[in-house]
Design an enzyme around this catalytic site. Structure first.
Site, PDB file in Angstrom:
ATOM      1  N   GLU A 153      -3.102 -16.447   9.628  1.00 34.16           N
ATOM      2  CA  GLU A 153      -2.246 -17.025   8.576  1.00 34.16           C
ATOM      3  C   GLU A 153      -1.301 -18.065   9.164  1.00 34.16           C
ATOM      4  O   GLU A 153      -0.645 -17.837  10.196  1.00 34.16           O
ATOM      5  CB  GLU A 153      -1.430 -15.914   7.899  1.00 34.16           C
ATOM      6  CG  GLU A 153      -0.488 -16.462   6.825  1.00 34.16           C
ATOM      7  CD  GLU A 153       0.088 -15.421   5.882  1.00 34.16           C
ATOM      8  OE1 GLU A 153      -0.241 -14.225   6.021  1.00 34.16           O
ATOM      9  OE2 GLU A 153       0.869 -15.813   4.996  1.00 34.16           O
ATOM     10  N   GLU A 177      -0.197  -6.045  10.843  1.00 32.10           N
ATOM     11  CA  GLU A 177       0.213  -7.374  11.315  1.00 32.10           C
ATOM     12  C   GLU A 177       0.604  -7.327  12.780  1.00 32.10           C
ATOM     13  O   GLU A 177       1.190  -6.355  13.253  1.00 32.10           O
ATOM     14  CB  GLU A 177       1.417  -7.868  10.495  1.00 32.10           C
ATOM     15  CG  GLU A 177       1.098  -8.127   9.032  1.00 32.10           C
ATOM     16  CD  GLU A 177       2.262  -8.744   8.265  1.00 32.10           C
ATOM     17  OE1 GLU A 177       3.291  -9.090   8.887  1.00 32.10           O
ATOM     18  OE2 GLU A 177       2.131  -8.882   7.037  1.00 32.10           O
ATOM     19  N   LYS A 205      -4.999  -2.784   7.100  1.00 26.87           N
ATOM     20  CA  LYS A 205      -4.636  -4.005   7.827  1.00 26.87           C
ATOM     21  C   LYS A 205      -3.248  -3.826   8.426  1.00 26.87           C
ATOM     22  O   LYS A 205      -2.364  -3.273   7.769  1.00 26.87           O
ATOM     23  CB  LYS A 205      -4.651  -5.229   6.910  1.00 26.87           C
ATOM     24  CG  LYS A 205      -4.214  -6.513   7.618  1.00 26.87           C
ATOM     25  CD  LYS A 205      -4.424  -7.752   6.751  1.00 26.87           C
ATOM     26  CE  LYS A 205      -3.377  -7.972   5.717  1.00 26.87           C
ATOM     27  NZ  LYS A 205      -2.000  -8.105   6.259  1.00 26.87           N
ATOM     28  N   ASP A 264       0.480  -6.132   0.889  1.00 27.12           N
ATOM     29  CA  ASP A 264       1.905  -5.838   0.665  1.00 27.12           C
ATOM     30  C   ASP A 264       2.581  -7.039  -0.002  1.00 27.12           C
ATOM     31  O   ASP A 264       3.757  -6.975  -0.358  1.00 27.12           O
ATOM     32  CB  ASP A 264       2.609  -5.412   1.966  1.00 27.12           C
ATOM     33  CG  ASP A 264       2.651  -6.524   3.009  1.00 27.12           C
ATOM     34  OD1 ASP A 264       1.987  -7.564   2.833  1.00 27.12           O
ATOM     35  OD2 ASP A 264       3.352  -6.330   4.028  1.00 27.12           O
ATOM     36  N   SER A 265       1.815  -8.120  -0.206  1.00 31.61           N
ATOM     37  CA  SER A 265       2.277  -9.231  -1.035  1.00 31.61           C
ATOM     38  C   SER A 265       2.519  -8.764  -2.466  1.00 31.61           C
ATOM     39  O   SER A 265       3.059  -9.518  -3.277  1.00 31.61           O
ATOM     40  CB  SER A 265       1.247 -10.369  -1.017  1.00 31.61           C
ATOM     41  OG  SER A 265      -0.034  -9.882  -1.337  1.00 31.61           O
ATOM     42  N   ASP A 286      -3.105  -2.618   2.866  1.00 34.78           N
ATOM     43  CA  ASP A 286      -2.185  -3.305   3.791  1.00 34.78           C
ATOM     44  C   ASP A 286      -1.059  -2.340   4.169  1.00 34.78           C
ATOM     45  O   ASP A 286      -0.318  -1.873   3.301  1.00 34.78           O
ATOM     46  CB  ASP A 286      -1.617  -4.523   3.050  1.00 34.78           C
ATOM     47  CG  ASP A 286      -1.210  -5.634   3.984  1.00 34.78           C
ATOM     48  OD1 ASP A 286      -1.418  -5.509   5.202  1.00 34.78           O
ATOM     49  OD2 ASP A 286      -0.688  -6.644   3.478  1.00 34.78           O
TER      50      ASP A 286
HETATM   51  O1  KIV Z   1      -0.224  -9.136   1.841  1.00 40.34           O
HETATM   52  C1  KIV Z   1      -1.093 -10.012   1.730  1.00 40.34           C
HETATM   53  O2  KIV Z   1      -1.505 -10.403   0.634  1.00 40.34           O
HETATM   54  C2  KIV Z   1      -1.622 -10.594   2.952  1.00 40.34           C
HETATM   55  C3  KIV Z   1      -2.488 -11.796   2.804  1.00 40.34           C
HETATM   56  C4  KIV Z   1      -1.648 -12.997   2.610  1.00 40.34           C
HETATM   57  C5  KIV Z   1      -3.419 -11.939   3.955  1.00 40.34           C
HETATM   58  O3  KIV Z   1      -1.337 -10.128   4.009  1.00 40.34           O
END
Ligand code: KIV
Length: 267
Positions: A181, A114, A112, A44-45, A83
């Site tokens: 992280e 969080e 993924k 989600d980055s 994500d």
């Molecule tokens: O969204 C992302 O790119 C991440 C990484 C920084 C692990 O969660």
């Protein structure tokens, strides 16, 4: 041969370090496959690195699926992790599983999420239903407002104990790996030796089982909202500067009549 979550478990058993990189599009996914990167995170980055948002919070499921499909077309043979964006798994286990299913239909092999604590139930709910889940602890960017900024986590004794307990709970819930992280190096080392599943570090020091970076930090493309490359990242190229140089050279050539020339014309 396709990479699976079983391969990551083997890497941990064999003490073989590996990498994960983010990718958000087809060509990058193809190039990472060529570089034999085993795991791609469609992070989600994408929000602050590609879409111009201030952080990851505004990212939506449709936006994530759009990028996930492009990556899946580019590198279906790699282990692809989607994500879950903010809001896609916080309301209920059912909602989380429904959104995770959308990722798997889009070609991802895992998702993924969080956090620790309450997330553990959601992780168990999904893994029991055949959805591979990667955890993510420490400086979890979706909690930026709760943290009061992007601050290194796990500094107090309490916070350290909580993080170790969360990591163990995620493993018990069936997570196949955990991203760590923005935590102190020695804490990441302690978590890594306490778990049988691999830890994947970013800003967590060298003692994790694996490492992850945001592809744009690695490539030196940093006009995004984070400003310069963070302390924990290393730019292995200066593609951002090269793009500016190339675009300037092209514009100069067109302005001065050097491009297109006869060799680049049809006859
Ligand atoms: O969204 C992302 O790119 C991440 C990484 C920084 C692990 O969660």
């Amino acid at each position: 041969m396709a990479i699976t979550i079983r391969d990551l478990a083997d890497y941990k058993r064999q003490g073989r370090r590996f990498v994960m990189l983010t990718a958000y599009d087809y060509p990058t996914a193809r190039l990472l496959a060529e570089a034999e990167v085993p795991v791609i995170l469609v992070g989600d980055s994408v929000g602050d690195n590609v879409l111009g948002y201030a952080n990851t919070l505004p990212v939506t499921m449709p936006e994530m699926l759009h990028h996930a499909r492009a990556v899946a077309r580019g590198a279906p043979e790699l282990l692809l992790v989607g994500d879950m964006p903010f809001g896609a798994y916080q309301t209920s286990c059912e909602e989380a599983a429904r959104n995770a299913a959308e990722f798997l239909k889009a070609g991802m092999h895992a998702v993924k999420v969080e956090g620790g604590g309450w997330v553990t139930n959601t992780v168990a709910f999904m893994t029991q239903r055949g959805i591979p889940v990667m955890g993510h602890l420490g400086l979890t960017p979706q909690s930026v407002n709760a943290f009061g900024g992007m601050r290194v986590q796990g500094r107090s004794d309490d916070a350290r104990q909580r993080l170790i307990a969360d990591a163990q709970a995620l493993e018990l819930a069936g997570a196949f790996a955990v991203v760590l992280e923005g935590i102190p190096r020695d804490l990441a080392a302690q978590v890594s030796s306490a778990l049988t599943i691999p830890t994947i570090g970013i800003g967590a020091g060298p003692d994790c089982d694996a490492q992850v970076l945001i592809i744009y930090d690695l490539l030196g493309i940093t006009p995004h909202t984070r400003g310069s490359v963070p302390k924990f990242a290393r730019a292995y190229a200066d593609i951002g500067d090269q793009i500016v140089t190339a675009a300037r050279a092209y514009a100069d050539d067109v302005r001065d009549g050097r491009f297109p020339d006869d060799a680049h014309s049809y006859h």
